[in-house]
Motif scaffolding. Structure first.
Motif, PDB file in Angstrom:
ATOM      1  N   VAL A   1       1.071  -7.819  -7.823  1.00 10.55           N
ATOM      2  CA  VAL A   1       2.086  -7.140  -7.006  1.00 10.55           C
ATOM      3  C   VAL A   1       2.387  -5.752  -7.583  1.00 10.55           C
ATOM      4  CG1 VAL A   1       4.454  -7.282  -6.106  1.00 10.55           C
ATOM      5  CG2 VAL A   1       3.131  -9.384  -6.475  1.00 10.55           C
ATOM      6  N   PRO A   2       1.948  -4.689  -6.895  1.00  2.28           N
ATOM      7  CA  PRO A   2       2.332  -3.350  -7.359  1.00  2.28           C
ATOM      8  C   PRO A   2       3.837  -3.173  -7.181  1.00  2.28           C
ATOM      9  CG  PRO A   2       0.509  -3.242  -5.767  1.00  2.28           C
ATOM     10  CD  PRO A   2       1.069  -4.635  -5.711  1.00  2.28           C
ATOM     11  N   TRP A   3       4.517  -2.661  -8.216  1.00  2.00           N
ATOM     12  CA  TRP A   3       5.974  -2.461  -8.088  1.00  2.00           C
ATOM     13  C   TRP A   3       6.371  -1.001  -8.206  1.00  2.00           C
ATOM     14  CZ3 TRP A   3       9.011  -0.444 -12.059  1.00  2.00           C
ATOM     15  CH2 TRP A   3       8.411  -0.370 -13.318  1.00  2.00           C
ATOM     16  N   PHE A   4       5.406  -0.136  -8.595  1.00  2.00           N
ATOM     17  CA  PHE A   4       5.742   1.288  -8.758  1.00  2.00           C
ATOM     18  C   PHE A   4       4.487   2.128  -8.604  1.00  2.00           C
ATOM     19  CE2 PHE A   4       6.347   5.244 -11.046  1.00  2.00           C
ATOM     20  CZ  PHE A   4       7.655   5.595 -10.756  1.00  2.00           C
ATOM     21  N   GLN A   5       4.604   3.233  -7.872  1.00  2.00           N
ATOM     22  CA  GLN A   5       3.552   4.252  -7.894  1.00  2.00           C
ATOM     23  C   GLN A   5       4.193   5.615  -7.777  1.00  2.00           C
ATOM     24  OE1 GLN A   5       0.099   3.772  -5.288  1.00  2.00           O
ATOM     25  NE2 GLN A   5      -0.473   5.922  -5.557  1.00  2.00           N
ATOM     26  N   CYS A   6       3.795   6.541  -8.640  1.00  2.23           N
ATOM     27  CA  CYS A   6       4.185   7.944  -8.516  1.00  2.23           C
ATOM     28  C   CYS A   6       2.901   8.745  -8.661  1.00  2.23           C
ATOM     29  CB  CYS A   6       5.198   8.320  -9.592  1.00  2.23           C
ATOM     30  SG  CYS A   6       5.843   9.988  -9.382  1.00  2.23           S
ATOM     31  N   LEU A   7       2.491   9.415  -7.589  1.00  2.00           N
ATOM     32  CA  LEU A   7       1.217  10.135  -7.553  1.00  2.00           C
ATOM     33  C   LEU A   7       0.091   9.176  -7.956  1.00  2.00           C
ATOM     34  CD1 LEU A   7       2.417  13.580  -8.973  1.00  2.00           C
ATOM     35  CD2 LEU A   7       2.412  12.762  -6.608  1.00  2.00           C
ATOM     36  N   ASN A   8      -0.727   9.557  -8.977  1.00  2.00           N
ATOM     37  CA  ASN A   8      -1.863   8.705  -9.335  1.00  2.00           C
ATOM     38  C   ASN A   8      -1.565   7.808 -10.533  1.00  2.00           C
ATOM     39  OD1 ASN A   8      -1.681  11.098 -10.727  1.00  2.00           O
ATOM     40  ND2 ASN A   8      -3.870  11.463 -10.898  1.00  2.00           N
ATOM     41  N   PHE A   9      -0.313   7.414 -10.694  1.00  2.00           N
ATOM     42  CA  PHE A   9       0.080   6.504 -11.770  1.00  2.00           C
ATOM     43  C   PHE A   9       0.816   5.322 -11.151  1.00  2.00           C
ATOM     44  CE2 PHE A   9      -0.820  10.454 -13.749  1.00  2.00           C
ATOM     45  CZ  PHE A   9      -1.283  10.157 -15.012  1.00  2.00           C
ATOM     46  N   ALA A  10       0.438   4.127 -11.556  1.00  2.00           N
ATOM     47  CA  ALA A  10       1.026   2.945 -10.919  1.00  2.00           C
ATOM     48  C   ALA A  10       1.282   1.850 -11.943  1.00  2.00           C
ATOM     49  CB  ALA A  10       0.093   2.420  -9.837  1.00  2.00           C
ATOM     50  N   SER A  11       2.128   0.903 -11.561  1.00  2.00           N
ATOM     51  CA  SER A  11       2.389  -0.252 -12.410  1.00  2.00           C
ATOM     52  C   SER A  11       2.377  -1.517 -11.551  1.00  2.00           C
ATOM     53  CB  SER A  11       3.736  -0.086 -13.128  1.00  2.00           C
ATOM     54  OG  SER A  11       3.894  -1.105 -14.098  1.00  2.00           O
ATOM     55  N   LEU A  12       1.737  -2.553 -12.073  1.00  2.00           N
ATOM     56  CA  LEU A  12       1.532  -3.804 -11.342  1.00  2.00           C
ATOM     57  C   LEU A  12       2.127  -4.971 -12.125  1.00  2.00           C
ATOM     58  CD1 LEU A  12      -2.359  -3.443 -10.904  1.00  2.00           C
ATOM     59  CD2 LEU A  12      -0.575  -2.394  -9.489  1.00  2.00           C
ATOM     60  N   ILE A  13       2.593  -5.959 -11.374  1.00  2.00           N
ATOM     61  CA  ILE A  13       2.971  -7.235 -11.976  1.00  2.00           C
ATOM     62  C   ILE A  13       1.839  -8.203 -11.651  1.00  2.00           C
ATOM     63  CG2 ILE A  13       4.613  -9.171 -11.900  1.00  2.00           C
ATOM     64  CD1 ILE A  13       6.697  -7.107 -10.822  1.00  2.00           C
ATOM     65  N   ALA A  14       1.303  -8.890 -12.660  1.00  2.00           N
ATOM     66  CA  ALA A  14       0.290  -9.926 -12.418  1.00  2.00           C
ATOM     67  C   ALA A  14       0.859 -11.264 -12.890  1.00  2.00           C
ATOM     68  CB  ALA A  14      -1.003  -9.588 -13.140  1.00  2.00           C
ATOM     69  N   LEU A  15       0.849 -12.240 -11.973  1.00  2.00           N
ATOM     70  CA  LEU A  15       1.441 -13.551 -12.278  1.00  2.00           C
ATOM     71  C   LEU A  15       0.347 -14.554 -12.655  1.00  2.00           C
ATOM     72  CD1 LEU A  15       3.974 -13.758  -9.291  1.00  2.00           C
ATOM     73  CD2 LEU A  15       4.395 -12.984 -11.657  1.00  2.00           C
ATOM     74  N   PRO A  16       0.653 -15.443 -13.631  1.00  2.00           N
ATOM     75  CA  PRO A  16      -0.356 -16.438 -14.033  1.00  2.00           C
ATOM     76  C   PRO A  16      -0.573 -17.481 -12.928  1.00  2.00           C
ATOM     77  CG  PRO A  16       1.715 -16.845 -15.174  1.00  2.00           C
ATOM     78  CD  PRO A  16       1.891 -15.545 -14.418  1.00  2.00           C
TER      79      PRO A  16
END
Ligand SMILES: Nc1ncnc2c1ncn2[C@@H]1O[C@H](C[S@+](CC[C@H]([NH3+])C(=O)[O-])CC(=O)[O-])[C@@H](O)[C@H]1O
Ligand SMILES: O=C(O)C(=O)Cc1ccccc1
Length: 247
Positions: free
Chosen positions: A232-247
């Motif tokens: 689940v991506p939770w943040f993107q600013c331009l070409n930088f992003a952060s994802l949550i990955a669940l087990p």
């Protein structure tokens, strides 16, 4: 934190050496990362907020590629779960030394913080303990591409039910037009933060051999292949992003 401004690439270099997390970079790192990574302060602070939702009692929270410990400090500001401890790992001796100093500073200013251990070592050689939160905040992009799936599989194996991996990365884009637009906008972001064209060009050539971004699609497929059930991506600013990955 050191307030020294990043001028590492301000003078013309006859040959631009490959980027390394050495003493020179450590000195300017807080300034460099804030002026180079759009959304970095927001990602770090919210990583603490997210972590508090996934932290499980009596488990480890890992900060992998911890640099100066910005994520570790956010974890310690936000997570209150019983029996949790933070393990920060980085293979740069210069980073680890300064990170320990900053964390001692945090300890002297606040009470009841989670215990923390800072390990100087390669995250590819780490024996993971049962973990509820694993943060890879702009670290996977520096790992050799052919090692990435194995590392994520080992992280997946160590994750407890209810836990999560939080993965932040610079992205590349398969669509050439989207890639060019977001790359140009990232250059505009750096310019707006006071970097010259020369600094931007020399930094680009310093990182091109050592930092290999993937696309969002590649991240998703690799995480699923490593055994994660949901991305689940939770943040993107331009070409930088952060994802949550669940087990
Ligand atoms: N194999 C490895 N093992 C351990 N550490 C490694 C390895 N490879 C690279 N590193 C370490 O990963 C860090 C990447 S910086 C992370 C920012 C931080 N997370 C932050 O939120 O401030 C990202 C950036 O500068 O763009 C460096 O400190 C490397 O020494
Ligand atoms: O500066 C850049 O262009 C980046 O992509 C981010 C970055 C930030 C700090 C160290 C290396 C790369």
């Amino acid at each position: 934190m050191s307030k020294e401004p990043d001028r590492l690439f301000a003078q013309p270099l006859a040959q631009v050496p490959d980027f390394a997390f050495n003493e020179d970079v450590v000195r300017v790192f807080p300034d460099m990362i804030k002026r180079s990574v759009p959304g970095y302060p927001t990602i770090v602070e919210n990583l603490g907020v997210l972590a508090a939702q996934f932290a499980q009692p009596d488990s480890v929270l890992y900060d992998l590629g911890s640099s100066l410990g910005a994520v570790t400090q956010a974890l310690r500001r936000h997570v209150r779960t019983d029996g949790c401890r933070v393990i920060a790992v980085d293979n740069s001796a210069a980073m680890v030394e300064r990170c320990r100093e900053y964390l001692n500073g945090q300890d002297s200013m606040f009470q009841e913080l989670l215990p923390v251990e800072v390990i100087e070592g390669d995250i590819l050689a780490l024996e993971f303990q049962p973990a509820s939160v694993v943060a890879l905040n702009f670290t996977l992009q520096f790992i050799a591409p052919d090692q990435r799936t194995a590392l994520l599989s080992r992280i997946r194996q160590s994750l407890l039910p209810g836990g999560a991996l939080i993965l932040s990365e610079k992205l590349r884009f398969n669509d050439a037009e989207e890639h060019a637009l977001l790359t140009d906008l990232h250059v505009a972001f750096k310019r707006a933060n006071g970097y010259s064209e020369l600094e931007i060009a020399q930094k680009r050539s310093a990182i091109e051999n050592v930092m290999k971004p993937d696309s969002l699609e590649e991240h998703r497929e690799r995480l699923l292949a490593a055994g994660f059930s949901k991305v689940v991506p939770w943040f993107q600013c331009l070409n930088f992003a952060s994802l949550i990955a669940l087990p």
